[in-house]
Enzyme design. Structure first.
Site, PDB file in Angstrom:
ATOM      1  N   HIS A 267       0.865  -1.180   0.000  1.00 50.17           N
ATOM      2  CA  HIS A 267       0.000   0.000   0.000  1.00 50.17           C
ATOM      3  C   HIS A 267       0.896   1.222   0.000  1.00 50.17           C
ATOM      4  CE1 HIS A 267      -3.707   2.329   0.893  1.00 50.17           C
ATOM      5  NE2 HIS A 267      -2.842   3.147   1.461  1.00 50.17           N
ATOM      6  N   CYS A 268       0.795   2.031  -1.043  1.00 48.01           N
ATOM      7  CA  CYS A 268       1.662   3.201  -1.196  1.00 48.01           C
ATOM      8  C   CYS A 268       0.950   4.443  -0.676  1.00 48.01           C
ATOM      9  CB  CYS A 268       2.052   3.386  -2.667  1.00 48.01           C
ATOM     10  SG  CYS A 268       3.146   4.805  -2.946  1.00 48.01           S
TER      11      CYS A 268
END
Length: 414
Positions: A267-268
């Protein structure tokens, strides 16, 4: 029938009709907090969270069909970044303090939100506003000096546009697994205990093999992605207790998005979304365009304010950088860009190495936790060996991600 909302009215989180003019009224938690602060008393548990929720609910702007809520996390970068950079341009020592403190503050906020498992637009807002503000400073302070040609400005602008286009694509669906229908949920909840294995992260592994583990039925369960009984023979799948579905190989559940993603990488926070099967290519493309554009812009700026020196030397030794405020601001922005570019370059390097070994960030973390992977290249990459088929095959597999839609079939889980 209720009257429509005017431009300054809204429905608050308690479901009551409210007005922007009353944003400072009826806030018992804030009044109590101020009173306790003046009397040097500690706040009761949960008071800060309630105050933050109230403030976030009341920060709105007028709109046609009612006041629109503004995400509070968008505001700090828009206000603080220009202030900090202008302060840093006043003196060399101030620049050293500010440019050292900024990464520390960003990392601290990342740790805080990651520990609370919260989604925030702070990092996306910081990234986009940094791009816009650096481009504005370049046009206002660097281009008028006459050492940057028209073609160079066009090339820098095109790089920025291409990066934003790739970023827009990376923000789209990363490959979310469809949520099963209610009838499928009930059948999934009836799984026998002997086929479910417990795990420390709350997920359970399931081995489905041929007709003994499942049986095909006619039709398709809407929104549920599964493999046929023949395809699933000997293939390990994970049962996600939160999404109530069987995940295909390499899929994972994101705690921040609350969804399962095909070939989940990570998850960025910079795009406020997951990086998965459908957007991994666009994510790498956005990082690559950013690196090229940022390095090019830094080089053009340094050649303008630090003449007769190479870009690398000028970055560390530029005697006339603080001779005037315009040069000082440009030089400060160059160092800010250099710090951000170094961080993004490290992320891009790790991503390229992971692609070369056909491993995702999620798989690398799990391999480290279970002590099943090999550290290579000084720990930059963790080779699990599970999907590694050689450099060319691994890149061929990555470049083919998302080229064909995932196959859908229906099966009952016994």
């Amino acid at each position: 029938m209720e009257e429509p909302l005017c431009c300054c009215e809204y429905v608050d989180r308690r479901g009551e009709r409210n007005h922007l003019a009353a944003c400072c009224c009826d806030c018992e938690d804030l009044d109590e907090g101020c009173e306790r602060w003046l009397t040097c008393k500690s706040l009761p548990p949960g008071a800060l969270e309630r105050i933050a929720d109230t403030v976030a609910d009341r920060v709105r702007v007028p709109w046609f069909a009612g006041a629109v809520k503004v995400n509070v996390s968008l505001v700090p970068p828009l206000v603080l970044l220009p202030v900090f950079l202008h302060v840093a341009a006043l003196h060399f020592l101030l620049g050293l303090v500010v440019l050292t403190s900024l990464p520390v503050v960003v990392l601290w906020y990342y740790y805080l939100t990651h520990r609370r498992k919260e989604r925030t637009l702070f990092f996306l807002s910081l990234g986009l506003f940094s791009l816009g503000y650096m481009y504005y400073v370049f046009l206002q302070e660097v281009v008028p000096r006459g050492r940057v040609g028209y073609s160079q400005v066009v090339a820098l602008t095109c790089g920025l546009i291409l990066m934003l286009a790739a970023l827009s694509r990376a923000k789209k669906d990363p490959g979310y697994l469809p949520i099963p229908a209610s009838d499928v949920k009930s059948s999934c909840q009836g799984l026998p205990n002997k086929s479910v294995r417990g795990s420390s992260n709350g997920l359970h592994g399931i081995t489905v093999s041929g007709a003994a583990g499942s049986r095909a039925v006619n039709g398709e369960a809407k929104g549920y992605s599964r493999m046929s009984a023949e395809e699933s023979e000997g293939v390990k799948k994970d049962w996600c207790a939160k999404c109530q579905l069987v995940r295909p190989a390499r899929a994972g559940h994101c705690r921040l998005c609350g969804r399962c993603v095909r070939r989940l990488d990570h998850h960025c926070v910079w795009i406020n979304s997951c990086v998965g099967e459908q957007n991994h290519q666009a994510f790498i493309l956005a990082l690559s365009f950013f690196m090229i554009t940022s390095v090019y812009g830094i080089t053009l700026t340094l050649h303008t304010i630090c003449r007769d020196r190479t870009a690398f030397v000028a970055l560390f030794y530029c005697p006339g950088a603080y001779s005037d405020y315009s040069s000082a601001l440009s030089f400060t922005c160059v160092w800010y860009c250099a710090i951000v570019t170094a961080g993004m370059g490290y992320i891009l390097l790790v991503q390229l190495l992971n692609i070369s070994y056909n491993v995702t960030e999620r798989e690398a973390r799990l391999a480290l936790r279970d002590n099943t992977g090999r550290r290579l290249l000084g720990g930059l990459v963790i080779d699990t060996g599970q999907y590694n088929r050689g450099f060319l095959c691994n890149w061929g597999h990555f470049l083919s991600l998302g080229s064909s839609p995932p196959q859908r079939s229906a099966e009952d889980i016994v």
